[in-house]
Enzyme design. Structure first.
Site, PDB file in Angstrom:
ATOM      1  N   ASP A 198      -0.091   5.113   1.004  1.00  0.00           N
ATOM      2  CA  ASP A 198      -0.282   6.074   2.101  1.00  0.00           C
ATOM      3  C   ASP A 198      -0.308   5.380   3.457  1.00  0.00           C
ATOM      4  OD1 ASP A 198      -1.196   8.963   1.004  1.00  0.00           O
ATOM      5  OD2 ASP A 198      -1.779   7.396  -0.393  1.00  0.00           O
ATOM      6  N   ASP A 225       0.873  -1.171   0.000  1.00  0.00           N
ATOM      7  CA  ASP A 225       0.000   0.000   0.000  1.00  0.00           C
ATOM      8  C   ASP A 225       0.920   1.234   0.000  1.00  0.00           C
ATOM      9  OD1 ASP A 225      -2.254   1.735   0.636  1.00  0.00           O
ATOM     10  OD2 ASP A 225      -1.511   1.724   2.694  1.00  0.00           O
TER      11      ASP A 225
HETATM   12 MG    MG Z   1      -2.809   3.167   3.475  1.00  0.00          MG
END
Ligand code: MG
Length: 346
Positions: free
Chosen positions: A114, A112
């Site tokens: 962020d 992922d």
């Molecule tokens: Mg995230």
């Protein structure tokens, strides 16, 4: 660790970081009875959907937004984080175990962006990745097919990461593209998947409407992620959350083909198609030639509600491990060292 620590302080309740390593081998002692199995996200932290959480009054709505958006300085959250750490030792602590499952298998890394590779910052446009983290990802990608899976628009994630050898799955996996440089024999740089293509005009239209509708709310930030939209409220005063929620809902009532979900201090609008980060990793594994293979060990590292879709897919193939977000870079570095030592011994 610099930036990653910032991410930990924001994630606080250490719902934080979870890494799930799954394997097609189900009889390994590594799995089901392992003390490292975790429940990644509790229901009360992440309501299934806004619709479910908002069936009642607006207070429920705001409660749901608050629950998904732990604040930085709550001592309660600190305690919760400590408890979580006690229960879920870092994956570095069980590194040998994970790697013993990885022997003779192709490790595939899904990351992922962020809150995982970048800190969660006030301005989402400035969620930059630390140079050390970029280096760690770059090195991992030399040895393992590596994909970034994000809710952001693919081009934006690419601009943050800037590594052409990776796979990128933007818009919660609805916009997938293979590497522009070929590193892995099995990899396919021409891979492209856009299952929500037909929604593009609608998303553009709704983006404009949301911009207009939320204009009066100080701090609200609408982000166009191409096949999905984000309404960030991390800079909105809490007393305005209810108003913001109402305005977003008022736009969406005319678009039954769109649904509303939420992450950390963000409301997400996306097509109702059956496609999510989990489907994206299934697609990528298939593209890499590992659809039903027992010779693969997919590792997914994420920190938010939407990552649960990916964890679920991997859980169905095996079980998971917990790791703190602050350890992501160390984990990636150690993975590279491990691979190099194996290559040297052959
Ligand atoms: Mg995230």
């Amino acid at each position: 660790m610099t930036n990653s620590n910032v991410a930990v302080s924001d994630t606080q309740s250490a719902i934080a970081m979870a890494i799930t390593a799954a394997t097609a081998v189900n009889n390994s002692s590594l799995f089901s009875p392992s003390p490292y199995n975790i429940t990644l996200f509790s229901r009360n932290k992440f309501p299934k959907s806004i619709e479910a959480a908002t069936a009642g009054k607006n207070t429920v709505w705001v409660d749901a937004m608050r629950a998904s958006s732990p604040t930085r300085s709550s001592s309660e959250n600190n305690q919760e984080k400590k408890d979580w750490i006690m229960k879920h030792p870092s994956a570095l602590g069980v590194f040998e175990e994970i790697m013993s499952a990885a022997k003779m298998k192709q490790v595939v890394i899904f990351l992922d962006y962020d809150g995982t590779l970048s800190p969660i910052v006030e301005n989402p446009d400035q969620a930059y990745m630390a140079p050390e983290m970029r280096e760690a990802v770059k090195n991992v990608a030399k040895y393992f097919p590596t994909a970034i899976v994000s809710g952001r628009c693919r081009a934006k994630v690419y601009n943050f990461v800037r590594l052409s050898e990776l796979y990128y799955a933007g818009s919660h996996g609805m916009d997938i593209k293979g590497p522009s440089s070929r590193k892995h024999k099995k990899g396919n740089q021409n891979v492209l998947c856009q299952p929500a293509k037909e929604f593009l005009p609608m998303m553009t239209e709704v983006y404009e409407l949301l911009l207009e509708k939320t204009k009066g709310i100080i701090g609200a930030n609408v982000e166009n992620n191409k096949f999905c939209l984000s309404v960030h409220f991390r800079r909105v005063e809490e007393e305005s959350w209810s108003d913001l929620a109402d305005r977003v809902k008022s736009v969406l009532k005319d678009y039954p083909k769109l649904r509303l979900t939420q992450g950390r201090k963000v409301l997400e609008i996306r097509p109702t198609i059956k496609w999510d980060k989990g489907k994206a990793i299934e697609f990528l594994l298939e593209s890499l030639g590992y659809a039903n293979s027992k010779d693969v060990l997919p590792v997914y590292i994420g920190d938010d509600k939407t990552d649960e879709d990916a964890f679920k897919v991997l859980r169905e193939r095996g079980q998971g491990f917990g790791i703190l977000v602050s350890k992501v870079m160390n984990f990636l570095q150690r993975l590279v060292t491990w691979k190099r030592s194996i290559m040297r011994s052959h």
